[in-house]
Design an enzyme around this catalytic site. Structure first.
Site, PDB file in Angstrom:
ATOM      1  N   HIS A  46      54.012  45.713  47.561  1.00 52.22           N
ATOM      2  CA  HIS A  46      52.592  46.070  47.554  1.00 52.22           C
ATOM      3  C   HIS A  46      51.720  44.975  48.149  1.00 52.22           C
ATOM      4  O   HIS A  46      50.553  45.209  48.447  1.00 52.22           O
ATOM      5  CB  HIS A  46      52.141  46.371  46.120  1.00 52.22           C
ATOM      6  CG  HIS A  46      52.726  47.649  45.588  1.00 52.22           C
ATOM      7  ND1 HIS A  46      52.013  48.815  45.462  1.00 52.22           N
ATOM      8  CD2 HIS A  46      53.989  47.951  45.177  1.00 52.22           C
ATOM      9  CE1 HIS A  46      52.788  49.770  44.991  1.00 52.22           C
ATOM     10  NE2 HIS A  46      53.997  49.272  44.797  1.00 52.22           N
ATOM     11  N   ASP A  80      45.000  40.605  51.713  1.00 52.02           N
ATOM     12  CA  ASP A  80      45.221  41.667  50.726  1.00 52.02           C
ATOM     13  C   ASP A  80      46.256  42.630  51.298  1.00 52.02           C
ATOM     14  O   ASP A  80      46.170  42.979  52.477  1.00 52.02           O
ATOM     15  CB  ASP A  80      43.898  42.422  50.499  1.00 52.02           C
ATOM     16  CG  ASP A  80      43.736  42.931  49.079  1.00 52.02           C
ATOM     17  OD1 ASP A  80      44.757  43.199  48.430  1.00 52.02           O
ATOM     18  OD2 ASP A  80      42.581  43.062  48.624  1.00 52.02           O
TER      19      ASP A  80
HETATM   20  P1  ADQ Z   1      45.355  44.815  43.546  1.00 50.11           P
HETATM   21  O1  ADQ Z   1      45.385  43.413  44.028  1.00 50.11           O
HETATM   22  O2  ADQ Z   1      45.148  45.002  42.102  1.00 50.11           O
HETATM   23  O3  ADQ Z   1      46.648  45.624  43.993  1.00 50.11           O
HETATM   24  P2  ADQ Z   1      43.515  46.855  44.822  1.00 50.11           P
HETATM   25  O4  ADQ Z   1      44.299  47.544  45.863  1.00 50.11           O
HETATM   26  O5  ADQ Z   1      42.104  46.624  45.237  1.00 50.11           O
HETATM   27  O6  ADQ Z   1      44.109  45.450  44.392  1.00 50.11           O
HETATM   28  O7  ADQ Z   1      43.520  47.736  43.530  1.00 50.11           O
HETATM   29  C1  ADQ Z   1      42.714  47.429  42.452  1.00 50.11           C
HETATM   30  C2  ADQ Z   1      42.585  48.663  41.562  1.00 50.11           C
HETATM   31  O8  ADQ Z   1      41.976  48.241  40.362  1.00 50.11           O
HETATM   32  C3  ADQ Z   1      41.711  49.733  42.188  1.00 50.11           C
HETATM   33  O9  ADQ Z   1      42.331  50.981  42.046  1.00 50.11           O
HETATM   34  C4  ADQ Z   1      40.407  49.658  41.402  1.00 50.11           C
HETATM   35  O10 ADQ Z   1      39.840  50.915  41.117  1.00 50.11           O
HETATM   36  C5  ADQ Z   1      40.827  49.002  40.107  1.00 50.11           C
HETATM   37  N1  ADQ Z   1      39.747  48.100  39.643  1.00 50.11           N
HETATM   38  C6  ADQ Z   1      39.251  47.036  40.267  1.00 50.11           C
HETATM   39  N2  ADQ Z   1      38.264  46.474  39.538  1.00 50.11           N
HETATM   40  C7  ADQ Z   1      38.141  47.220  38.444  1.00 50.11           C
HETATM   41  C8  ADQ Z   1      37.302  47.157  37.282  1.00 50.11           C
HETATM   42  N3  ADQ Z   1      36.396  46.200  37.092  1.00 50.11           N
HETATM   43  N4  ADQ Z   1      37.470  48.090  36.336  1.00 50.11           N
HETATM   44  C9  ADQ Z   1      38.405  49.056  36.491  1.00 50.11           C
HETATM   45  N5  ADQ Z   1      39.224  49.162  37.547  1.00 50.11           N
HETATM   46  C10 ADQ Z   1      39.099  48.261  38.501  1.00 50.11           C
HETATM   47  C11 ADQ Z   1      47.870  45.320  44.699  1.00 50.11           C
HETATM   48  C12 ADQ Z   1      47.704  44.659  46.059  1.00 50.11           C
HETATM   49  C13 ADQ Z   1      46.771  45.487  46.923  1.00 50.11           C
HETATM   50  C14 ADQ Z   1      47.322  46.904  47.045  1.00 50.11           C
HETATM   51  C15 ADQ Z   1      47.651  47.475  45.682  1.00 50.11           C
HETATM   52  C16 ADQ Z   1      48.383  48.813  45.795  1.00 50.11           C
HETATM   53  O11 ADQ Z   1      47.187  43.340  45.917  1.00 50.11           O
HETATM   54  O12 ADQ Z   1      46.622  44.912  48.202  1.00 50.11           O
HETATM   55  O13 ADQ Z   1      46.338  47.726  47.657  1.00 50.11           O
HETATM   56  O14 ADQ Z   1      48.480  46.596  44.943  1.00 50.11           O
HETATM   57  O15 ADQ Z   1      49.511  48.708  46.588  1.00 50.11           O
END
Ligand code: ADQ
Length: 480
Positions: A177, A385
């Site tokens: 991921h 990311d």
């Molecule tokens: P993450 O680094 O966690 O994931 P991201 O892809 O942005 O990053 O996903 C974050 C998730 O958390 C989103 O679905 C968002 O809705 C949720 N989120 C963020 N802030 C929040 C809050 N304050 N309250 C509730 N929910 C919140 C890792 C990798 C990414 C990759 C994903 C999936 O680092 O690059 O996109 O896995 O493969």
């Protein structure tokens, strides 16, 4: 064409949740896809991966192997909604060494451009190896003959290698991921060869971006002298494919939430509480140093200072989810962000109207969708990311066809979301200009770009992602 056998359901009758392959599916991820309820039961946890895979496992009676999230939890296997769940016990010491240590203090920074110095410790590595072996042995014991095993993410990179030795009948896939780093960075890792060997136990290794796949193939070639051709590595008499599978979100779910009456009411309330500003700028991230939260706060502050943005008309909302709070780099990052928020508010706010609204909280998904809809400009500015799902969620939530996404070139999402205002977040001036461009963008251009973003995400949702990966894995396993 042959008639389908009578016992097979007609394709048109197949549930949309049905998996694309006939073989049993076993998923392995650090965490099980369920969490405990107040009455000591279990319920599926929130999160895109679970939303994509759980209905499919439910439909096909599949299996998931993972940790419950509680230290020393050696729960017996159990079933929720027809999905068999096999807990892997992780001790409190191992959480510190395998999870907080090796996974999040060695691999995480290294795989994200070495943004922070990694800690390399033999104790942490030993724990990582021990937990990975435990996962592999659990999988070897429970995976049905000839089944397809799909392993997730950087915490479990040794699992495919151990599992292959124990169960050569299985088809084994892995999806990373996060980014796979360039060889020059990857080779810093003292256990680089073991990690590559681990991943080469797969039939298919999936990455978010083409660069990840290319870096992996190059590392296998350099470290193990493995032959390679295009997107395949030949090792130990087998072919290992490296594929690109950009992950996505449940677009229909976000759209349905965004369209709800309650959400629309919430959007007006949010804007009113913010003082009905002309422009609401939004940041939503896990509080991680890779996400560039401080960078965007500094850019906002500079724009206020230079008079390019007026604090009476522009506010920023930053929601940061607590994460990895036991790791020092995360404590430092939080302290720095909170210092910046205080400094900016001290300088530019007026009584009752802070210019930055900061929440260090995890919000329910529907509240997040309302915030997305309330945001005129979404700032997604990571240094690096894997994908960044927030960028995709923002576009999915804007069923009104308006809103501007400012997106770092260093997020995997930048490959697809080319209608965003793409920016190099390392370039201060470029970031400030990108924010001003987004704030001042003409309505016509905003709508055109948002239409492009929405077309793009509707073409590939998370269910499609899972289907594509499993179909490719099935084919890779059949071939080798
Ligand atoms: P993450 O680094 O966690 O994931 P991201 O892809 O942005 O990053 O996903 C974050 C998730 O958390 C989103 O679905 C968002 O809705 C949720 N989120 C963020 N802030 C929040 C809050 N304050 N309250 C509730 N929910 C919140 C890792 C990798 C990414 C990759 C994903 C999936 O680092 O690059 O996109 O896995 O493969």
């Amino acid at each position: 064409m042959d008639e389908p056998p009578p016992s097979q359901p007609d394709a048109s009758e197949q549930s949309p949740d049905a998996p694309p392959i006939d073989r049993p599916i076993v998923i392995a991820a650090n965490r099980l896809p369920v969490m405990r309820t107040d009455d000591h039961g279990w319920t599926p946890s929130p999160g895109g991966l679970v939303r994509a895979l759980y209905p499919m496992l439910r439909e096909s009676g599949g299996t998931w192997v993972g940790w419950t999230g509680d230290p020393d939890d050696a729960a017996d296997p159990f079933t929720v909604d027809g999905v068999d769940l096999h807990p892997v016990a992780v001790t409190a010491d191992e959480i510190e060494l395998y999870y907080e240590g090796f996974s999040n203090d060695a691999l995480w920074p290294l795989y994200h451009d070495a943004l922070r110095e990694s800690t390399y410790s033999i104790e942490q590595w030993d724990a990582y190896r021990a937990v990975n072996e435990r996962f592999a042995i659990t999988l070897a014991n429970i995976a049905p003959e000839n089944s397809v095993v799909w392993i997730h993410d950087y915490q479990l990179q040794l699992v495919p290698g151990v599992l292959r030795e124990q169960r050569p009948d299985l088809t084994i896939g892995f999806f990373l991921h996060i980014p796979f780093p360039p060889v020059e960075l990857f080779t810093r890792l003292p256990w680089r060869t073991e990690i590559i060997r681990g991943l080469l136990g797969c039939d298919l290794v999936g990455f978010q971006r083409p660069t990840g796949a290319a870096n992996f193939v190059a590392a296998a070639h350099q470290l193990l002298d493995a032959e390679h051709a295009d997107d395949s590595v030949f090792y130990d008499g087998r072919e290992v494919q490296a594929g690109v599978f950009p992950i996505s979100i449940d677009v229909a779910e976000v759209e349905a939430m965004a369209a709800g009456r309650a959400t629309r009411r919430q959007v007006s309330q949010i804007r009113a509480r913010l003082g009905d500003p002309e422009v609401v700028m939004l940041g939503v991230d896990r509080l991680d140093y890779t996400k560039g939260i401080g960078l965007r706060l500094k850019a906002f502050a500079k724009l206020l200072e230079d008079g390019r943005l007026d604090p009476a008309h522009n506010v920023m909302v930053q929601v940061a989810t607590p994460t990895r709070e036991a790791v020092e780099a995360y404590q430092d990052e939080r302290a720095e962000i909170e210092r910046l928020v205080g400094e900016i508010n001290g300088r530019f706010s007026s009584i009752g109207l802070p210019v930055v609204h900061y929440l260090y909280q995890t919000l329910p998904y529907d509240d997040l969708v309302a915030l997305y809809r309330a945001g005129d400009v979404m700032l997604v500015t990571p240094f690096r990311d894997g994908m960044n799902l927030v960028a995709k969620e923002y576009a999915a939530a804007h069923i009104d066809g308006d809103g501007v996404l400012v997106l770092s070139e260093f997020a995997g999402a930048a490959d697809e979301l080319t209608d965003a205002v793409l920016v190099n977040p390392h370039d201060d001036r470029a970031l400030q200009d990108a924010i001003v461009e987004a704030v001042e963008m003409h309505r016509h251009e905003r709508r055109e770009r948002m239409a492009g973003l929405r077309d793009q995400i509707r073409k590939s949702d998370v269910q499609g992602w899972a289907h594509r990966f499993l179909a490719a894995l099935d084919a890779a396993g059949t071939r080798s």
